[in-house]
Design an enzyme around this catalytic site. Structure first.
Site, PDB file in Angstrom:
ATOM      1  NE  ARG A  28       0.592   7.371   1.920  1.00 34.40           N
ATOM      2  CZ  ARG A  28       0.253   8.544   1.405  1.00 34.40           C
ATOM      3  NH1 ARG A  28       0.788   9.651   1.899  1.00 34.40           N
ATOM      4  NH2 ARG A  28      -0.593   8.633   0.403  1.00 34.40           N
ATOM      5  CG  HIS A  29       3.020   6.513   9.725  1.00 35.75           C
ATOM      6  ND1 HIS A  29       2.166   7.477   9.238  1.00 35.75           N
ATOM      7  CD2 HIS A  29       3.296   6.867  10.999  1.00 35.75           C
ATOM      8  CE1 HIS A  29       1.924   8.370  10.188  1.00 35.75           C
ATOM      9  NE2 HIS A  29       2.597   8.027  11.269  1.00 35.75           N
ATOM     10  CB  VAL A  30       7.561   3.874   4.806  1.00 33.27           C
ATOM     11  CG1 VAL A  30       8.327   2.739   4.149  1.00 33.27           C
ATOM     12  CG2 VAL A  30       6.309   4.212   4.010  1.00 33.27           C
TER      13      VAL A  30
ATOM     14  CE1 TYR B  84       6.540   3.608  10.692  1.00 35.05           C
ATOM     15  CE2 TYR B  84       6.479   3.765  13.086  1.00 35.05           C
ATOM     16  CZ  TYR B  84       5.829   3.618  11.874  1.00 35.05           C
ATOM     17  OH  TYR B  84       4.467   3.457  11.850  1.00 35.05           O
TER      18      TYR B  84
ATOM     19  CE1 TYR C 120       3.621   3.455  16.124  1.00 37.90           C
ATOM     20  CE2 TYR C 120       4.933   5.455  16.180  1.00 37.90           C
ATOM     21  CZ  TYR C 120       3.890   4.719  15.647  1.00 37.90           C
ATOM     22  OH  TYR C 120       3.133   5.237  14.636  1.00 37.90           O
TER      23      TYR C 120
END
Length: 257
Positions: free
Chosen positions: A15-17, A99, A95
Site C-alpha cells: 500500500r501507499h503507507v 513516505y 513526494y
C-alpha cells in the site's frame, strides 16, 4: 499496525503507507522493502497519467479523475511549472521523501530535516530500497534476500505474458518539458534528488557486497544533465533557524514509546 500484526504469515502487504515505527508501539516490525524512481520521471508520469491514463483503456483517465475540467486536463505542463501552479510546486512535488520520513507533520515540509529522517529510516528499518531504473537487479536482490516470497520473480517479469501486460501500462501523451521548465522543477525537487542519489548509492553498495553484476539501464535524466541544471539553478534557501530544536523534539516524538 494491529491489523497487520494479526494477519497469518507469510503475507505481503502493499500500500501507499508512510513509514510506521512499529517498535514505538511495542509491535514486531515487518520487513520493509520499497522501490523508488527518478523524481522528475515520476512526476511527469503522474502528471500525464492523471489526465490521460494509460493504454489499458481509452477512458480510464476519465474514471480516475471524473471531476477534472478540460482547462486543467489539457494544461500545458510548462505553464504549470513556470507559472507555479500548486500541482507543479512544493509541497506537492515533495513526494518521495515523506513516505520514508514517517508520520511526523514535519515530514511533509520540504527541507533537510525530513530528508535526513528519511535517510535514517532507510538505513535502520528497510531491508531493501531499489530504484526502478534498475528493476531487474531489484528483482534479483529480492530473489536472494526473500526467496520464500520472490523465487522465480525475474522469470515471471521476463515472460511474454507479463511483457504484454506491462506494455499496456505506459502513460499516454507523456512528454518532456522544456529545459527552462526542467531547471525550475529540478530546483524544487533538489531534496528529492539528494534522497534518490542516496538510495541509488546504497543500492549499488548492496549489489557489490553480494557480488551482483549490474544490468542497469541509463537513468531517465543523466547525471551530467542534472549537474548542468544545478549549475544554472539558484542555491537552496537557508534552512529554518529552528531546525535543531525541531529535530530534537521530533526525534523524541518518533522514537520513544
Amino acid at each position: 499496525m494491529k491489523n497487520i500484526s494479526k494477519i497469518p504469515q507469510p503475507f505481503l502487504y502493499t500500500r501507499h503507507v508512510h513509514f510506521l515505527n512499529f517498535t514505538r508501539f511495542r509491535i514486531e516490525e515487518p520487513v520493509y522493502i520499497n522501490i523508488i524512481r527518478d523524481p522528475i520521471s515520476r512526476f511527469l508520469s503522474n502528471y500525464f497519467f492523471r489526465r490521460f491514463g494509460d493504454w489499458r483503456g481509452e477512458q480510464n483517465h476519465l474514471i480516475r479523475t471524473p471531476g477534472m475540467k478540460d482547462d486543467e486536463r489539457y494544461l500545458d505542463i510548462n505553464v504549470c511549472i513556470l507559472e507555479n501552479y500548486p500541482e507543479c510546486s512544493n509541497p506537492r512535488v515533495f513526494y518521495i521523501i515523506p513516505y520514508f520520513c514517517g508520520q511526523h507533520p514535519q515530514c511533509r515540509e520540504p527541507g533537510a530535516w525530513a530528508l535526513e529522517r528519511a535517510k535514517q529510516n532507510v538505513l535502520e528499518n528497510y531491508l531493501l530500497v531499489g530504484i526502478l531504473e534498475e528493476l531487474e537487479d531489484v528483482l534479483l536482490m529480492l530473489e536472494r534476500l526473500l526467496p520464500h516470497y520472490f523465487s522465480g520473480v525475474l522469470d515471471i517479469y521476463k515472460s511474454p505474458e507479463y511483457r504484454k501486460m506491462g506494455n499496456l501500462t505506459g502513460t499516454v501523451r507523456k512528454h518532456t518539458p522544456t529545459v527552462e521548465a526542467l531547471q525550475v522543477l529540478y530546483h524544487r525537487m533538489r531534496y528529492e534528488y539528494e534522497f534518490y542519489d542516496f538510495i541509488r548509492d546504497q543500492f549499488h553498495l548492496m549489489k557489490k557486497k553480494i557480488g551482483l553484476r549490474s544490468t542497469s539501464r541509463p537513468p531517465a535524466y543523466p547525471p551530467d544533465f542534472l549537474r548542468e541544471l544545478a549549475l544554472r539553478t539558484p542555491e537552496p534557501l537557508d534552512e529554518d533557524e529552528e531546525l535543531d530544536s525541531d529535530l530534537e523534539d521530533a526525534n523524541s516524538w518518533l522514537i520513544h514509546p
